[in-house]
Scaffold this motif. Structure first.
Motif, PDB file in Angstrom:
ATOM      1  N   GLU A  53       4.889  -6.528  -4.941  1.00 58.23           N
ATOM      2  CA  GLU A  53       4.921  -5.761  -6.235  1.00 58.23           C
ATOM      3  C   GLU A  53       4.966  -4.291  -5.797  1.00 58.23           C
ATOM      4  N   VAL A  54       4.113  -4.107  -4.981  1.00 56.34           N
ATOM      5  CA  VAL A  54       4.214  -2.699  -4.439  1.00 56.34           C
ATOM      6  C   VAL A  54       5.509  -2.336  -3.655  1.00 56.34           C
ATOM      7  N   ALA A  55       5.986  -3.201  -2.781  1.00 51.75           N
ATOM      8  CA  ALA A  55       7.251  -2.920  -2.090  1.00 51.75           C
ATOM      9  C   ALA A  55       8.406  -2.634  -3.097  1.00 51.75           C
ATOM     10  N   TYR A  56       8.538  -3.338  -4.395  1.00 52.65           N
ATOM     11  CA  TYR A  56       9.479  -3.418  -5.240  1.00 52.65           C
ATOM     12  C   TYR A  56       9.325  -1.916  -6.216  1.00 52.65           C
ATOM     13  N   ALA A  57       7.742  -1.627  -6.248  1.00 54.55           N
ATOM     14  CA  ALA A  57       7.661  -0.247  -7.019  1.00 54.55           C
ATOM     15  C   ALA A  57       8.227   0.630  -6.185  1.00 54.55           C
ATOM     16  N   PHE A  58       7.979   0.953  -4.535  1.00 54.13           N
ATOM     17  CA  PHE A  58       8.477   1.725  -3.817  1.00 54.13           C
ATOM     18  C   PHE A  58       9.942   1.872  -3.888  1.00 54.13           C
TER      19      PHE A  58
ATOM     20  N   ASP B  36       3.009 -19.722   7.461  1.00 52.12           N
ATOM     21  CA  ASP B  36       3.012 -19.914   6.162  1.00 52.12           C
ATOM     22  C   ASP B  36       4.486 -19.002   5.965  1.00 52.12           C
ATOM     23  N   SER B  37       5.272 -19.769   5.191  1.00 50.05           N
ATOM     24  CA  SER B  37       6.690 -19.115   4.764  1.00 50.05           C
ATOM     25  C   SER B  37       6.750 -17.839   3.842  1.00 50.05           C
ATOM     26  N   SER B  38       5.389 -18.021   3.005  1.00 52.42           N
ATOM     27  CA  SER B  38       5.314 -16.944   2.445  1.00 52.42           C
ATOM     28  C   SER B  38       5.230 -15.474   2.941  1.00 52.42           C
ATOM     29  N   TYR B  39       5.073 -15.479   4.107  1.00 50.93           N
ATOM     30  CA  TYR B  39       4.818 -14.463   4.844  1.00 50.93           C
ATOM     31  C   TYR B  39       6.213 -13.916   5.389  1.00 50.93           C
TER      32      TYR B  39
ATOM     33  N   LEU C  82      -3.063 -10.977  -0.157  1.00 50.79           N
ATOM     34  CA  LEU C  82      -1.236 -11.220  -0.070  1.00 50.79           C
ATOM     35  C   LEU C  82      -0.793 -11.491  -1.607  1.00 50.79           C
ATOM     36  N   ASP C  83      -1.224 -12.737  -2.075  1.00 44.40           N
ATOM     37  CA  ASP C  83      -0.761 -12.965  -3.440  1.00 44.40           C
ATOM     38  C   ASP C  83       0.639 -12.350  -3.760  1.00 44.40           C
ATOM     39  N   LYS C  84       0.693 -11.690  -5.022  1.00 42.76           N
ATOM     40  CA  LYS C  84       1.880 -10.965  -5.508  1.00 42.76           C
ATOM     41  C   LYS C  84       1.826  -9.587  -5.163  1.00 42.76           C
ATOM     42  N   MET C  85       0.524  -8.939  -4.955  1.00 44.69           N
ATOM     43  CA  MET C  85       0.415  -7.448  -4.805  1.00 44.69           C
ATOM     44  C   MET C  85       1.302  -6.803  -3.842  1.00 44.69           C
TER      45      MET C  85
ATOM     46  N   GLN D  61       6.588   3.345   9.677  1.00 44.76           N
ATOM     47  CA  GLN D  61       6.283   4.445   8.636  1.00 44.76           C
ATOM     48  C   GLN D  61       5.435   3.639   7.466  1.00 44.76           C
ATOM     49  N   TYR D  62       5.901   2.330   7.401  1.00 51.15           N
ATOM     50  CA  TYR D  62       5.104   1.596   6.296  1.00 51.15           C
ATOM     51  C   TYR D  62       4.624   0.363   6.904  1.00 51.15           C
ATOM     52  N   GLN D  63       3.292   0.409   6.822  1.00 53.89           N
ATOM     53  CA  GLN D  63       2.453  -0.838   7.379  1.00 53.89           C
ATOM     54  C   GLN D  63       1.530  -1.643   6.366  1.00 53.89           C
ATOM     55  N   GLU D  64       1.575  -2.820   6.674  1.00 47.74           N
ATOM     56  CA  GLU D  64       0.417  -3.586   5.594  1.00 47.74           C
ATOM     57  C   GLU D  64      -0.085  -4.761   6.493  1.00 47.74           C
ATOM     58  N   GLU D  65      -1.381  -4.578   5.883  1.00 54.87           N
ATOM     59  CA  GLU D  65      -2.281  -5.843   6.431  1.00 54.87           C
ATOM     60  C   GLU D  65      -2.969  -6.623   5.142  1.00 54.87           C
ATOM     61  N   CYS D  66      -2.449  -7.715   4.888  1.00 56.59           N
ATOM     62  CA  CYS D  66      -2.824  -8.442   3.647  1.00 56.59           C
ATOM     63  C   CYS D  66      -3.211  -9.797   4.178  1.00 56.59           C
ATOM     64  N   TRP D  67      -4.118 -10.407   3.130  1.00 57.06           N
ATOM     65  CA  TRP D  67      -4.465 -11.930   3.506  1.00 57.06           C
ATOM     66  C   TRP D  67      -4.402 -12.651   2.152  1.00 57.06           C
ATOM     67  N   ASN D  68      -4.575 -14.183   2.855  1.00 56.65           N
ATOM     68  CA  ASN D  68      -4.630 -15.158   1.713  1.00 56.65           C
ATOM     69  C   ASN D  68      -5.989 -15.135   1.307  1.00 56.65           C
TER      70      ASN D  68
END
Length: 580
Positions: A541-546, A98-101, A535-538, A573-580
């Motif tokens: 948005e979090v990356a942008y806030a940082f 999925d190219s949104s990843y 996954l969505d927009k969150m 130092q920054y890791q994420e695990e997000c899902w659809n």
């Protein structure tokens, strides 16, 4: 000329396996002796003997390889492999993603590169299937497969004519009803554990729209172990009453309690290792076949052979064609019609029992972040899972296959064949390094495992939790635990209750509000950030806030902030695990 073909797949949800089986049917129509197998189930000692191999590889998590190709991938990475060891191998690689990843089709890209390093001959360029394509995966798969066969048949010619698409291929297995013996249990394989339910408790308010469960499971097996950030992999079951209704609809009720046995039609097909040699016809549909999930294109392709109405056959073949994907989406995927409903719409049909395993897909495992520390809860594993329940455009209530089953769990029930998989997030290397954990909604599950381990087991005190939900009084998961840690000076709790005030507030807003604190921890103390949730927009948005925080508090310009963030990802130092 040898016309043997091996198709190896790495699949997490069954999609890559479905594509591999589709490609195998195309191969058999071209008279190739074709075997389809998960990469980790393949005998690697035979690999250098292969002449023609197709790899179908999906993407899981944040660019990770599927669980059933991890061992094979490690085998390919061995440093003692000569760089010409695969010089006699013709192969092709197709990635599904999925190219949104951020790491779109990352495993297939690495696999393609590594095979080239080992001397493999790539007969076509790597294919990249994208869920975001308006035709779905077929947008790339169909043209890639056409090109692949043009090249393959030029190099491996055959004098036999192509078997037309409207001719039904032989079944993969023979299903027979047997009169003696008894049903056997599933086999628990190495690395799988049977867990016992201790608690299945709703932790959202009774009047809240979402039912979220806190589940406690126990296991006394001494080999049962997991680390904070690990994932529980559980295969769902269908409810017996649902299967009985399904049988009634298809006229199969009389067969429900009969014993059955499957026999492969040739040496290229094998049953899954955990399947019993004999079972009841009902057990086949309760434990192994997914008849209440939304079907893929291959289901329509196969069902078209069994309908007795020509108009239905034509319609099904339209759905199975690349050009018919929008119509199939409108009919099936958008309203979330499941297989049972599709069968009802396309009556009458005559499905031979020998085609059970060719027509119906297998139930696939689901992955859930573990919400507990094993050191804090010995012999136990806890989960935080939202029950999937929603209304479609058909105004019908839909329930997720897994969570419908999970909702029935009661104390003492056994959840079979649970497997532990590595997650993509890990604890900081030292308890002295601060942790910034961000877990809106059920994304808080792995954060609970991290925080329990750090606070209770390691005695770490520099911990920040950013938690977001809708209402303080309705879906504030594990609130008492967080408040206890906060009172003990072990946790800084930053909450965002999006619907408790006039303007919506989210975790990214809290990052901006506390930018000075967070920047100091990140820049001066190398704090680790872990993020989990939808996954969505969150995540964006979090990356942008940082990045805004880096610019405001660190005096960086936009490019420097972008590079700073990228370096954090590269270093872990920054890791994420997000899902659809």
């Amino acid at each position: 000329m040898d016309h043997s073909l091996l198709i190896l797949f790495g699949s997490e949800t069954g999609c890559a396996q479905d594509v591999a089986e589709n490609l195998a049917r195309q191969a058999r129509r071209r008279h190739f002796k074709t075997k389809v197998v998960a990469m980790d189930d393949y005998d690697k000692s035979q690999f250098v003997e292969e002449k023609l191999v197709f790899f179908i590889c999906s993407t899981t998590g944040q660019g990770a390889e599927p669980a059933n190709m991890k061992k094979f991938w490690r085998f390919l990475l061995r440093k003692n492999l000569p760089n010409d060891i695969l010089s006699d191998l013709d192969c092709a690689v197709l990635g599904l993603g999925d190219s949104s990843y951020r790491k779109f089709n990352y495993p297939s890209k690495k696999l393609y590169k590594r095979l080239l390093q080992l001397g493999a001959n790539m007969i076509v360029d790597r294919g990249d299937c994208d869920d975001q394509h308006y035709l779905g995966l077929d947008g790339a798969f169909a043209p890639w497969a056409k090109n692949l066969w043009d090249v393959v048949l030029e190099k491996y010619p055959t004098t036999k004519p192509l078997i037309p698409d409207d001719v039904l291929l032989p079944p993969s297995f023979k299903m027979e009803f047997i009169s003696d013996g008894q049903a056997q249990p599933q086999t628990t394989l190495a690395g799988e554990f049977n867990l016992v339910v201790q608690k299945n408790e709703r932790i959202t308010a009774a009047d809240h729209f979402q039912d979220v469960r806190h589940i406690e499971l126990t296991c006394t097996d001494e080999d049962f172990k997991y680390e904070p950030g690990d994932i529980a992999v559980i295969t769902p079951q269908n409810l017996v009453q649902d299967v009985d209704l399904f049988f009634e609809q298809l006229g199969w009720t009389e067969h429900a309690d009969k014993l059955i046995r499957f026999t492969p039609f040739d040496e290229f097909h094998t049953l899954p290792a955990h399947w019993p040699s004999t079972m009841t016809f009902r057990d086949l549909f309760v434990y192994f076949l997914d008849v209440f999930g939304v079907p893929r294109r291959s289901f329509f392709e196969m069902l078209a052979y069994f309908t007795t109405d020509e108009n239905h056959t034509e319609r099904l073949r339209e759905f199975a064609s690349p050009e018919g994907q929008e119509d199939m989406w409108a009919y099936c995927a958008r309203p979330r019609r499941h297989i049972g409903e599709v069968l009802f719409d396309f009556k009458p049909f005559d499905i031979p029992f020998d085609y059970m395993l060719d027509l119906f897909p297998q139930l696939q495992p689901r992955s859930f972040s573990i919400a507990s520390s094993l050191n804090v809860h010995p012999q136990s594993m806890e989960l935080c899972v939202a029950v999937v329940k929603y209304k479609t455009k058909m105004r019908k209530i839909r329930r997720g296959v897994f969570t419908k089953w999970m909702s029935t769990w009661k104390e003492g029930d056994v959840v079979p064949r649970v497997r532990i998989a590595k997650g993509t997030m890990t604890l900081p290397p030292s308890a002295d390094i601060p942790l910034i954990a961000i877990g809106p909604g059920t994304g808080v599950a792995p954060m609970r495992s991290f925080l329990e381990e750090r606070i209770v087991e390691q005695g770490a005190t520099q911990n920040i939790l950013l938690f977001g939900c809708r209402y303080h009084d309705k879906d504030f998961y594990f609130a008492d635990q967080w408040k206890e840690y906060e009172q003990n000076g072990q946790l800084v709790l930053l909450t965002a209750f999006s619907r408790d005030q006039e303007g919506k507030v989210y975790v990214q807003d809290k990052i901006r509000q506390h930018s000075e604190l967070l920047w100091d921890l990140i820049e001066n103390q190398q704090a680790k950030i872990v993020l989990s949730g939808s996954l969505d927009k969150m995540p964006g948005e979090v990356a942008y806030a940082f990045k805004q925080t880096f610019m405001k508090e660190g005096g960086l310009d936009a490019l420097e902030a972008e590079n700073y963030f990228s370096d954090m990802i590269k270093s872990g130092q920054y890791q994420e695990e997000c899902w659809n």
